[in-house]
Motif scaffolding. Structure first.
Motif, PDB file in Angstrom:
ATOM      1  N   HIS A  14      -6.891 -11.192   3.871  1.00 24.46           N
ATOM      2  CA  HIS A  14      -5.582 -11.485   4.881  1.00 24.46           C
ATOM      3  C   HIS A  14      -4.654 -10.302   4.481  1.00 24.46           C
ATOM      4  O   HIS A  14      -3.522 -10.183   5.258  1.00 24.46           O
ATOM      5  N   ALA A  15      -4.912  -9.392   3.657  1.00 26.76           N
ATOM      6  CA  ALA A  15      -4.156  -8.100   3.150  1.00 26.76           C
ATOM      7  C   ALA A  15      -4.747  -6.806   3.683  1.00 26.76           C
ATOM      8  O   ALA A  15      -4.135  -5.738   3.305  1.00 26.76           O
ATOM      9  N   ALA A  67      -6.803  -4.525   6.943  1.00 25.11           N
ATOM     10  CA  ALA A  67      -6.948  -4.531   8.238  1.00 25.11           C
ATOM     11  C   ALA A  67      -8.352  -4.665   8.686  1.00 25.11           C
ATOM     12  O   ALA A  67      -8.652  -5.747   9.545  1.00 25.11           O
ATOM     13  N   MET A  68      -9.438  -4.600   7.825  1.00 23.88           N
ATOM     14  CA  MET A  68     -10.852  -5.034   8.096  1.00 23.88           C
ATOM     15  C   MET A  68     -10.775  -6.582   8.038  1.00 23.88           C
ATOM     16  O   MET A  68     -11.252  -7.102   8.898  1.00 23.88           O
ATOM     17  N   GLY A  69     -10.149  -7.114   6.994  1.00 29.10           N
ATOM     18  CA  GLY A  69      -9.978  -8.727   6.885  1.00 29.10           C
ATOM     19  C   GLY A  69      -9.448  -9.147   7.783  1.00 29.10           C
ATOM     20  O   GLY A  69     -10.009 -10.476   8.562  1.00 29.10           O
ATOM     21  N   LYS A  70      -8.367  -8.835   8.420  1.00 29.26           N
ATOM     22  CA  LYS A  70      -7.533  -9.402   9.471  1.00 29.26           C
ATOM     23  C   LYS A  70      -8.266  -9.383  10.797  1.00 29.26           C
ATOM     24  O   LYS A  70      -8.207 -10.013  11.736  1.00 29.26           O
ATOM     25  N   ALA A  71      -8.909  -8.134  10.867  1.00 31.43           N
ATOM     26  CA  ALA A  71      -9.833  -7.895  12.217  1.00 31.43           C
ATOM     27  C   ALA A  71     -10.837  -9.062  12.269  1.00 31.43           C
ATOM     28  O   ALA A  71     -11.220  -9.407  13.312  1.00 31.43           O
ATOM     29  N   MET A  72     -11.571  -9.318  11.222  1.00 33.63           N
ATOM     30  CA  MET A  72     -12.469 -10.107  11.210  1.00 33.63           C
ATOM     31  C   MET A  72     -11.956 -11.622  11.314  1.00 33.63           C
ATOM     32  O   MET A  72     -12.336 -12.612  11.942  1.00 33.63           O
ATOM     33  N   PRO A 123      -5.088 -18.657   6.601  1.00 32.87           N
ATOM     34  CA  PRO A 123      -4.939 -17.827   5.483  1.00 32.87           C
ATOM     35  C   PRO A 123      -4.933 -18.814   4.304  1.00 32.87           C
ATOM     36  O   PRO A 123      -4.569 -20.079   4.304  1.00 32.87           O
ATOM     37  N   PRO A 124      -5.403 -18.193   2.961  1.00 37.79           N
ATOM     38  CA  PRO A 124      -5.745 -19.288   1.928  1.00 37.79           C
ATOM     39  C   PRO A 124      -4.063 -19.705   1.369  1.00 37.79           C
ATOM     40  O   PRO A 124      -3.201 -18.736   1.412  1.00 37.79           O
ATOM     41  N   GLY A 125      -3.825 -20.663   0.928  1.00 40.34           N
ATOM     42  CA  GLY A 125      -2.631 -21.332   0.348  1.00 40.34           C
ATOM     43  C   GLY A 125      -1.518 -21.149   1.165  1.00 40.34           C
ATOM     44  O   GLY A 125      -1.721 -21.521   2.561  1.00 40.34           O
ATOM     45  N   ARG A 126      -0.078 -21.454   0.808  1.00 44.32           N
ATOM     46  CA  ARG A 126       0.887 -21.610   1.613  1.00 44.32           C
ATOM     47  C   ARG A 126       1.335 -20.332   2.170  1.00 44.32           C
ATOM     48  O   ARG A 126       2.326 -20.054   3.326  1.00 44.32           O
ATOM     49  N   ALA A 127       1.154 -19.166   1.608  1.00 40.06           N
ATOM     50  CA  ALA A 127       1.683 -17.772   2.090  1.00 40.06           C
ATOM     51  C   ALA A 127       0.628 -16.917   1.380  1.00 40.06           C
ATOM     52  O   ALA A 127      -0.085 -16.972   0.716  1.00 40.06           O
ATOM     53  N   ARG A 128       0.992 -15.568   1.841  1.00 42.60           N
ATOM     54  CA  ARG A 128       0.026 -14.343   1.374  1.00 42.60           C
ATOM     55  C   ARG A 128       1.063 -13.780   0.533  1.00 42.60           C
ATOM     56  O   ARG A 128       2.235 -13.166   1.224  1.00 42.60           O
ATOM     57  N   SER A 129       0.758 -13.374  -0.599  1.00 45.24           N
ATOM     58  CA  SER A 129       1.418 -12.398  -1.465  1.00 45.24           C
ATOM     59  C   SER A 129       0.618 -11.123  -2.046  1.00 45.24           C
ATOM     60  O   SER A 129      -0.507 -11.462  -2.629  1.00 45.24           O
ATOM     61  N   ASP A 167      -0.171  -2.131   6.794  1.00 45.28           N
ATOM     62  CA  ASP A 167       0.561  -1.488   6.459  1.00 45.28           C
ATOM     63  C   ASP A 167       1.424  -1.440   4.967  1.00 45.28           C
ATOM     64  O   ASP A 167       2.428  -2.063   4.902  1.00 45.28           O
ATOM     65  N   GLU A 168       0.599  -0.965   4.111  1.00 51.31           N
ATOM     66  CA  GLU A 168       0.962  -1.084   2.824  1.00 51.31           C
ATOM     67  C   GLU A 168       0.922  -2.348   2.038  1.00 51.31           C
ATOM     68  O   GLU A 168       1.656  -2.715   1.192  1.00 51.31           O
ATOM     69  N   GLU A 169       0.229  -3.350   2.660  1.00 52.27           N
ATOM     70  CA  GLU A 169       0.115  -4.593   2.314  1.00 52.27           C
ATOM     71  C   GLU A 169      -0.827  -4.814   1.084  1.00 52.27           C
ATOM     72  O   GLU A 169      -0.830  -5.679   0.376  1.00 52.27           O
ATOM     73  N   ASN A 170      -1.828  -3.790   0.953  1.00 53.05           N
ATOM     74  CA  ASN A 170      -2.564  -4.052   0.001  1.00 53.05           C
ATOM     75  C   ASN A 170      -2.553  -3.088  -1.135  1.00 53.05           C
ATOM     76  O   ASN A 170      -3.099  -3.359  -2.169  1.00 53.05           O
ATOM     77  N   GLU A 171      -2.177  -1.963  -1.019  1.00 51.99           N
ATOM     78  CA  GLU A 171      -1.942  -0.870  -1.704  1.00 51.99           C
ATOM     79  C   GLU A 171      -0.571   0.124  -1.346  1.00 51.99           C
ATOM     80  O   GLU A 171      -0.566   0.341  -0.231  1.00 51.99           O
TER      81      GLU A 171
END
Length: 260
Positions: free
Chosen positions: A141-142, A144-149, A160-166, A193-197
């Motif tokens: 969920h964080a 680009a490849m993951g969200k695309a799939m 998405p897992p859980g109540r939120a993504r952090s 956009d800088e979500e994973n790193e």
């Protein structure tokens, strides 16, 4: 927990389905006792034991040395790696084309649970390196490849897992991610956009099989200012590469709409 049965008909082989239930009850490298496997698949102890014994004889299940516990066997991973090796060979020329054109890092990944498993990476020649390496996993969920799939999966599987993504950089409510996946589904690509790193951005698109299911994704990643600055050129190139690979896998319709 007995697994839901969704397929019926005269060609449906119950014994094969139950054996697959046994295999699918394992989550990654976990080791399970016979009682736990029985509980998860809803079968008797004697029937479950016979299935485990048969699967072990063929190398798809291993019996652990320490106590009566079981884990997935090497034969299963060998079969999976053969599929991924074919996918890597199919995707590599397109990855090389993107790499040579933009001189940015090009990634190939598959979904593994709620993570993206990186199975191939072509790094750029510039003095900039990212955390991702072949064999590593990142939250789907964080990335680009993951969200695309995720955007291409049926609604229950794309939640998405859980109540939120952090991600350590930002935290977004579940509903915001659901809206983002809806947008990804419409446009055919996703952006990290800088979500994973920190300082890193990625643009990714899905690779679909003949049934329209996502089997992998390709992304181009690098410093956020370069990737986002080249978004207008990167996006159609990535989508075209993924559409070509999807076509080779039998998918006839484009994975997303054309970039305007």
């Amino acid at each position: 927990m007995k697994l839901a049965r969704t397929t019926t008909g005269k060609y449906y082989v119950e014994a094969v389905a139950k054996a697959l239930d046994v295999l699918e009850t394992f989550s990654g490298p976990e080791q399970l006792a016979l009682n736990e496997i029985c509980r998860r698949v809803g079968l008797s102890k004697s029937r479950t034991f016979r299935m485990l014994h048969t699967l072990a004889e063929r190398g798809y299940i291993d019996r652990c040395a320490e106590g009566p516990r079981y884990q997935l066997g090497a034969q299963l991973f060998e079969r999976a790696s053969s599929v991924r090796r074919d996918l890597k060979q199919l995707a590599h020329p397109f990855m090389r084309m993107l790499h040579e054109r933009f001189n940015e890092t090009v990634n190939l990944g598959v979904l593994n649970g709620r993570d993206v498993l990186y199975i191939d990476i072509l790094e750029n020649s510039r003095p900039f390196r990212m955390m991702a390496t072949i064999g590593c996993r990142m939250p789907a969920h964080a990335t680009a490849m993951g969200k695309a799939m995720l955007a291409c999966l049926p609604a229950p599987d794309s939640r998405p897992p859980g109540r939120a993504r952090s991600t350590g950089l930002r935290s977004e409510p579940k509903m915001m991610l659901a809206r983002e996946l809806s947008q990804v589904r419409k446009q055919g690509f996703a952006v990290d956009d800088e979500e994973n790193e920190p300082g890193v951005a990625c643009i990714g698109a899905p690779i679909l099989d003949i049934s329209g299911q996502p089997v992998a994704a390709i992304s181009v990643s690098g410093p956020a200012y370069r990737i986002l600055g080249e978004k207008k050129n990167l996006t159609p190139a990535i989508m075209a590469a993924c559409q070509s690979i999807s076509g080779s896998l039998g998918y006839r319709d484009p994975p997303g709409t054309a970039v305007k």
